[in-house]
Design a protein around this motif. Sequence first.
Motif, PDB file in Angstrom:
ATOM      1  N   SER A   1      -8.897  47.536  53.440  1.00 28.71           N
ATOM      2  CA  SER A   1      -8.053  47.978  52.329  1.00 28.71           C
ATOM      3  C   SER A   1      -7.450  46.770  51.600  1.00 28.71           C
ATOM      4  O   SER A   1      -6.924  45.861  52.239  1.00 28.71           O
ATOM      5  CB  SER A   1      -6.947  48.861  52.892  1.00 28.71           C
TER       6      SER A   1
ATOM      7  N   LYS B   1     -12.277  46.811  46.537  1.00 30.19           N
ATOM      8  CA  LYS B   1     -13.386  47.772  46.470  1.00 30.19           C
ATOM      9  C   LYS B   1     -13.228  48.750  45.304  1.00 30.19           C
ATOM     10  O   LYS B   1     -14.158  48.925  44.516  1.00 30.19           O
ATOM     11  CB  LYS B   1     -13.424  48.507  47.814  1.00 30.19           C
TER      12      LYS B   1
ATOM     13  N   SER C   1     -13.712  61.888  47.257  1.00 29.81           N
ATOM     14  CA  SER C   1     -13.406  62.331  48.622  1.00 29.81           C
ATOM     15  C   SER C   1     -12.227  63.296  48.628  1.00 29.81           C
ATOM     16  O   SER C   1     -11.428  63.308  47.683  1.00 29.81           O
ATOM     17  CB  SER C   1     -13.026  61.127  49.481  1.00 29.81           C
TER      18      SER C   1
ATOM     19  N   ARG D   1      -3.959  62.151  52.389  1.00 27.78           N
ATOM     20  CA  ARG D   1      -2.977  61.123  51.998  1.00 27.78           C
ATOM     21  C   ARG D   1      -2.252  61.582  50.736  1.00 27.78           C
ATOM     22  O   ARG D   1      -2.831  62.274  49.890  1.00 27.78           O
ATOM     23  CB  ARG D   1      -3.722  59.792  51.760  1.00 27.78           C
TER      24      ARG D   1
ATOM     25  N   ARG E   1      -0.937  58.172  45.193  1.00 34.00           N
ATOM     26  CA  ARG E   1      -0.124  57.025  44.761  1.00 34.00           C
ATOM     27  C   ARG E   1       0.267  57.239  43.304  1.00 34.00           C
ATOM     28  O   ARG E   1      -0.377  58.029  42.606  1.00 34.00           O
ATOM     29  CB  ARG E   1      -0.951  55.727  44.836  1.00 34.00           C
TER      30      ARG E   1
ATOM     31  N   TYR F   1      -9.656  60.893  44.315  1.00 37.73           N
ATOM     32  CA  TYR F   1      -9.538  61.814  45.451  1.00 37.73           C
ATOM     33  C   TYR F   1      -9.168  63.214  44.997  1.00 37.73           C
ATOM     34  O   TYR F   1      -8.548  63.388  43.946  1.00 37.73           O
ATOM     35  CB  TYR F   1      -8.401  61.358  46.392  1.00 37.73           C
TER      36      TYR F   1
ATOM     37  N   VAL G   1      -8.100  57.787  58.888  1.00 37.35           N
ATOM     38  CA  VAL G   1      -7.888  56.373  58.540  1.00 37.35           C
ATOM     39  C   VAL G   1      -6.394  56.181  58.243  1.00 37.35           C
ATOM     40  O   VAL G   1      -5.840  56.903  57.403  1.00 37.35           O
ATOM     41  CB  VAL G   1      -8.712  55.966  57.283  1.00 37.35           C
TER      42      VAL G   1
ATOM     43  N   GLY H   1     -12.565  62.680  53.783  1.00 38.12           N
ATOM     44  CA  GLY H   1     -13.910  63.201  53.990  1.00 38.12           C
ATOM     45  C   GLY H   1     -14.721  63.262  52.715  1.00 38.12           C
ATOM     46  O   GLY H   1     -14.177  63.364  51.612  1.00 38.12           O
TER      47      GLY H   1
ATOM     48  N   ASP I   1     -14.735  54.486  54.745  1.00 35.38           N
ATOM     49  CA  ASP I   1     -14.394  53.472  55.737  1.00 35.38           C
ATOM     50  C   ASP I   1     -15.555  53.250  56.717  1.00 35.38           C
ATOM     51  O   ASP I   1     -16.592  53.931  56.634  1.00 35.38           O
ATOM     52  CB  ASP I   1     -13.099  53.857  56.480  1.00 35.38           C
TER      53      ASP I   1
ATOM     54  N   ARG J   1      -0.749  45.029  44.478  1.00 36.50           N
ATOM     55  CA  ARG J   1      -1.038  46.413  44.097  1.00 36.50           C
ATOM     56  C   ARG J   1       0.253  47.238  44.106  1.00 36.50           C
ATOM     57  O   ARG J   1       0.377  48.211  43.380  1.00 36.50           O
ATOM     58  CB  ARG J   1      -2.058  47.008  45.070  1.00 36.50           C
TER      59      ARG J   1
ATOM     60  N   ARG K   1      -2.244  48.261  57.331  1.00 31.47           N
ATOM     61  CA  ARG K   1      -3.567  47.987  56.744  1.00 31.47           C
ATOM     62  C   ARG K   1      -4.031  46.573  57.097  1.00 31.47           C
ATOM     63  O   ARG K   1      -5.199  46.350  57.386  1.00 31.47           O
ATOM     64  CB  ARG K   1      -3.520  48.212  55.226  1.00 31.47           C
TER      65      ARG K   1
HETATM   66  P1  5GP Z   1      -7.043  54.406  50.454  1.00 29.64           P
HETATM   67  O1  5GP Z   1      -5.972  55.218  51.116  1.00 29.64           O
HETATM   68  O2  5GP Z   1      -6.644  52.958  50.323  1.00 29.64           O
HETATM   69  O3  5GP Z   1      -7.506  54.983  49.159  1.00 29.64           O
HETATM   70  O4  5GP Z   1      -8.311  54.440  51.417  1.00 29.64           O
HETATM   71  C1  5GP Z   1      -8.171  54.096  52.773  1.00 29.64           C
HETATM   72  C2  5GP Z   1      -9.544  54.010  53.413  1.00 29.64           C
HETATM   73  O5  5GP Z   1     -10.151  55.313  53.454  1.00 29.64           O
HETATM   74  C3  5GP Z   1     -10.533  53.105  52.671  1.00 29.64           C
HETATM   75  O6  5GP Z   1     -11.189  52.310  53.640  1.00 29.64           O
HETATM   76  C4  5GP Z   1     -11.495  54.077  52.046  1.00 29.64           C
HETATM   77  O7  5GP Z   1     -12.789  53.526  51.901  1.00 29.64           O
HETATM   78  C5  5GP Z   1     -11.501  55.180  53.089  1.00 29.64           C
HETATM   79  N1  5GP Z   1     -12.026  56.452  52.561  1.00 29.64           N
HETATM   80  C6  5GP Z   1     -11.859  56.994  51.337  1.00 29.64           C
HETATM   81  N2  5GP Z   1     -12.529  58.153  51.226  1.00 29.64           N
HETATM   82  C7  5GP Z   1     -13.157  58.343  52.403  1.00 29.64           C
HETATM   83  C8  5GP Z   1     -14.037  59.360  52.911  1.00 29.64           C
HETATM   84  O8  5GP Z   1     -14.384  60.334  52.247  1.00 29.64           O
HETATM   85  N3  5GP Z   1     -14.480  59.209  54.182  1.00 29.64           N
HETATM   86  C9  5GP Z   1     -14.118  58.152  54.976  1.00 29.64           C
HETATM   87  N4  5GP Z   1     -14.632  58.089  56.197  1.00 29.64           N
HETATM   88  N5  5GP Z   1     -13.306  57.178  54.528  1.00 29.64           N
HETATM   89  C10 5GP Z   1     -12.830  57.272  53.272  1.00 29.64           C
END
Ligand code: 5GP
Length: 211
Positions: free
Chosen positions: A11, A15, A34, A38, A41, A50, A73, A79, A100, A134, A145
């Motif tokens: 993180s 990316k 996905s 969470r 933000r 998301y 995560v 998912g 992830d 960020r 993280r």
């Molecule tokens: P963030 O909360 O910073 O957006 O994401 C946290 C982590 O969750 C990142 O490593 C991101 O790649 C991962 N992530 C986001 N969407 C998915 C998903 O659908 N499946 C999985 N396994 N990880 C995810």
Amino acid sequence: MSIVFIISAPSGSGKSTLVNRLMRHDPALTFSTSVTTRAARAGEIDGEAYRFVSREQFLEMRDAGELLEWAEVFGNLYGTPRSALELARQNDKDLILDIDVQGAAQLRKTLTEAVTIFILPPSRLVLEQRLRKRSSDSNAVIGRRLCEAAGEAEDYKEYNYVLVNDQLEESFKQLHGILLAERARTRYVQEKIVPILESFKRHATASGATE
Ligand code: 5GP
Ligand code: ADP
């Protein structure tokens, strides 16, 4: 034929910045939105990066087999909806998954042709600076993280490509270069090649007939 590109990174590595740029630049790509438990933000719009759902909704989707993969995560569930892949295939688009290392490990078994790319920051210090810049997460979240980054980074060996995101411009060129090279693989250009070969055959037949 749709190519699936799986991108993972600790993180804060950059990316999302790189993937967003790629999405604006490349109309043949589609992004897999996905589902996550969470909290959004500031500035995050539901349905873009998301779909924000409750834990109950997430578990219902998982139990109904609607997720291609899922993982916990940093204490939240994330998912990939199965529909993302189906839609990309229907529309003949390549699909980008930002997931992830646990999700990538699951999909490596089921989507064996997927292309996997790992992004690393140039150093831990730079990663910390980026997470703080960020300024969307609390100190506790940033700390967590950073702690997990060391373990995640070790996973780079499992990926087809590794990209160190130092200068953004260079990293973007490299990432786009990977996509272009993968699309030129023989198995993906077959459809384009057939009419070219046909044109040679037609010419040979026509000139044979006039000789
Ligand atoms: P963030 O909360 O910073 O957006 O994401 C946290 C982590 O969750 C990142 O490593 C991101 O790649 C991962 N992530 C986001 N969407 C998915 C998903 O659908 N499946 C999985 N396994 N990880 C995810
Ligand atoms: P991730 O999606 O990997 O968690 P982000 O894309 O949100 O990370 O990037 C984290 C922060 O780092 C953002 O503020 C972003 O603008 C910045 N950033 C990303 N790539 C670079 C880079 N190559 N150089 C400097 N800052 C960067």
